[in-house]
Design an enzyme around this catalytic site. Structure first.
Site, PDB file in Angstrom:
ATOM      1  N   THR A  28       0.921  -1.064  -0.083  1.00 28.68           N
ATOM      2  CA  THR A  28       0.076  -0.004  -0.092  1.00 28.68           C
ATOM      3  C   THR A  28       0.963   1.121  -0.056  1.00 28.68           C
ATOM      4  O   THR A  28       1.973   1.292   0.546  1.00 28.68           O
ATOM      5  CB  THR A  28      -0.782  -0.050   1.242  1.00 28.68           C
ATOM      6  OG1 THR A  28      -1.694  -1.076   1.205  1.00 28.68           O
ATOM      7  CG2 THR A  28      -1.699   1.278   1.641  1.00 28.68           C
ATOM      8  N   ARG A  80     -13.324  -8.757  -0.439  1.00 24.88           N
ATOM      9  CA  ARG A  80     -12.471  -8.476   0.829  1.00 24.88           C
ATOM     10  C   ARG A  80     -12.145  -6.791   0.683  1.00 24.88           C
ATOM     11  O   ARG A  80     -11.774  -6.410  -0.328  1.00 24.88           O
ATOM     12  CB  ARG A  80     -11.323  -8.929   0.790  1.00 24.88           C
ATOM     13  CG  ARG A  80     -10.568  -8.893   2.344  1.00 24.88           C
ATOM     14  CD  ARG A  80      -9.378  -7.863   1.952  1.00 24.88           C
ATOM     15  NE  ARG A  80      -8.489  -7.513   3.243  1.00 24.88           N
ATOM     16  CZ  ARG A  80      -7.643  -6.528   3.090  1.00 24.88           C
ATOM     17  NH1 ARG A  80      -7.370  -5.861   2.044  1.00 24.88           N
ATOM     18  NH2 ARG A  80      -6.909  -6.716   4.323  1.00 24.88           N
ATOM     19  N   VAL A  81     -12.615  -6.092   1.810  1.00 28.54           N
ATOM     20  CA  VAL A  81     -12.008  -4.768   1.835  1.00 28.54           C
ATOM     21  C   VAL A  81     -11.006  -4.529   2.930  1.00 28.54           C
ATOM     22  O   VAL A  81     -11.452  -5.161   4.067  1.00 28.54           O
ATOM     23  CB  VAL A  81     -13.317  -3.915   2.010  1.00 28.54           C
ATOM     24  CG1 VAL A  81     -12.964  -2.355   2.189  1.00 28.54           C
ATOM     25  CG2 VAL A  81     -14.310  -3.863   0.507  1.00 28.54           C
ATOM     26  N   THR A 127      -0.577   1.186   6.824  1.00 36.04           N
ATOM     27  CA  THR A 127      -0.076   0.193   5.979  1.00 36.04           C
ATOM     28  C   THR A 127       0.039  -1.252   6.767  1.00 36.04           C
ATOM     29  O   THR A 127       0.642  -1.083   7.912  1.00 36.04           O
ATOM     30  CB  THR A 127       1.189   0.322   5.128  1.00 36.04           C
ATOM     31  OG1 THR A 127       1.559  -0.784   4.442  1.00 36.04           O
ATOM     32  CG2 THR A 127       2.183   0.854   5.760  1.00 36.04           C
ATOM     33  N   GLY A 128      -0.311  -2.369   6.196  1.00 35.02           N
ATOM     34  CA  GLY A 128      -0.073  -3.715   6.816  1.00 35.02           C
ATOM     35  C   GLY A 128      -1.206  -4.403   6.857  1.00 35.02           C
ATOM     36  O   GLY A 128      -2.083  -4.327   5.834  1.00 35.02           O
ATOM     37  N   GLY A 149      -4.795  -5.070   6.917  1.00 36.70           N
ATOM     38  CA  GLY A 149      -5.813  -4.282   7.048  1.00 36.70           C
ATOM     39  C   GLY A 149      -7.000  -4.756   8.382  1.00 36.70           C
ATOM     40  O   GLY A 149      -7.297  -3.949   8.964  1.00 36.70           O
TER      41      GLY A 149
END
Ligand code: ASP
Length: 304
Positions: free
Chosen positions: A173, A201-202, A223-224, A226
């Site tokens: 990201t 998936r969100v 970031t990472g 989610g």
């Protein structure tokens, strides 16, 4: 007022060769320089959107044209921006090359915060955004390689989301935070999500307070993994701590520590900025390429 722009290219293992490393650093520098140009005539919102656009267009990161694919081999992207108390975000979009521009449209031209799926893609078409060219060769090769490993019995399907952290090495990201000469802070983020995610998936990136947050005290982007970032309301907590008087480094550090204590290391990273232009970038992964630029001409690239 100290004008500052900071960007990141995602938390992960970043065990890459020297050529890729040089490209990563050069792209971070380009995003900082391009985004900073907006400061002369524009706002912190212009700064974050143009910096994120450079990162989306680079193909180097997991955003825009570099987006990874889901289990079915398709791309779906999330993005969000926040500025002057308003947020705009898009989730599960497949059409635009630059989801960050669509997120900005939601912020500026609608009464909503998040628009998702086909409806968001239709808006992107209507407003004339450039279409996404589809998964890159590199991403498709990784996908095919993974399917082959399953066929040969060398890999099993991924227990979701427990081992998502293992896939963070595949490009990550992107995000940006900025402070402009009016004292307005902005945050922006864009992602292809996690590699081999379930279709539909969100992640955290389109959710204010999870993937991004900005108010009059500070701005932060995440970031990472989610799922962990959503469950910990990570960027909201960072900015709230800054509002309560915590130093920006301390605010990011304590949220990261609490994520670490629940979910372990190797799962997240953040950049944050306060209203005085103090900036911090912290991560519990092996690396997180990030950098910042200030109006005095200082430009630094860190985290890798
Ligand atoms: N946070 C993103 C997501 O879970 C992934 C990443 O930062 O690499 O969608």
């Amino acid at each position: 007022m100290r004008v500052v722009l900071a960007v990141h290219g995602g938390a992960g293992s970043w065990r890459v060769d020297a050529t890729t490393l040089a490209t990563v650093k050069m792209t971070i520098k380009q995003a900082l320089e391009e985004g900073f140009k907006a400061y002369h005539s524009g706002s912190s919102l212009d700064m974050v959107v143009s910096a994120v656009e450079v990162l989306e267009n680079s193909g180097v990161f997991n955003a825009g044209i570099g987006s990874v694919v889901d289990l079915s081999g398709s791309i779906s992207m999330d993005a969000g921006v926040m500025y002057r108390g308003r947020a705009g975000a898009v989730a599960y979009v497949k059409y635009p090359k630059n989801p960050i521009k669509l997120a900005r449209f939601v912020l500026e031209k609608t009464d909503h915060v998040i628009i998702a799926g086909d409806a968001a893609d239709n808006i992107a078409k209507k407003i004339g955004l450039e279409p996404h060219p589809g998964p890159s060769k590199k991403v498709l090769e990784l996908y095919k390689d993974y399917l082959n490993r399953i066929v040969k019995g060398e890999a099993k399907s991924i227990p979701y989301p427990k081992s998502l952290a293992a896939w963070l090495s595949l490009g990550d990201t992107v995000g940006a935070v900025a402070l402009d000469r009016n004292g307005d802070l902005a945050a922006g983020v864009s992602t292809g999500g996690v590699f081999l995610k379930m279709p539909g998936r969100v992640g955290d990136s389109p959710i204010p307070g999870a993937g991004f947050y900005a108010n009059e005290c500070g701005a932060a982007v995440a970031t990472g993994v989610g799922e962990y970032i959503i469950l910990t309301h990570a960027t909201f907590r960072i900015v709230e701590d800054i509002c309560k008087g915590k130093d920006v480094q301390e605010a990011v550090g304590s949220v990261l520590k609490s994520i670490d204590s629940v979910y372990g290391s190797g799962v997240a990273g953040f950049i944050a900025l306060d209203r005085f232009g103090r900036v911090a970038g912290l991560y519990n992964t092996h690396a997180m390429p990030w950098g910042f630029i200030t109006e005095s001409g200082e430009l630094r690239i860190l985290g890798i």
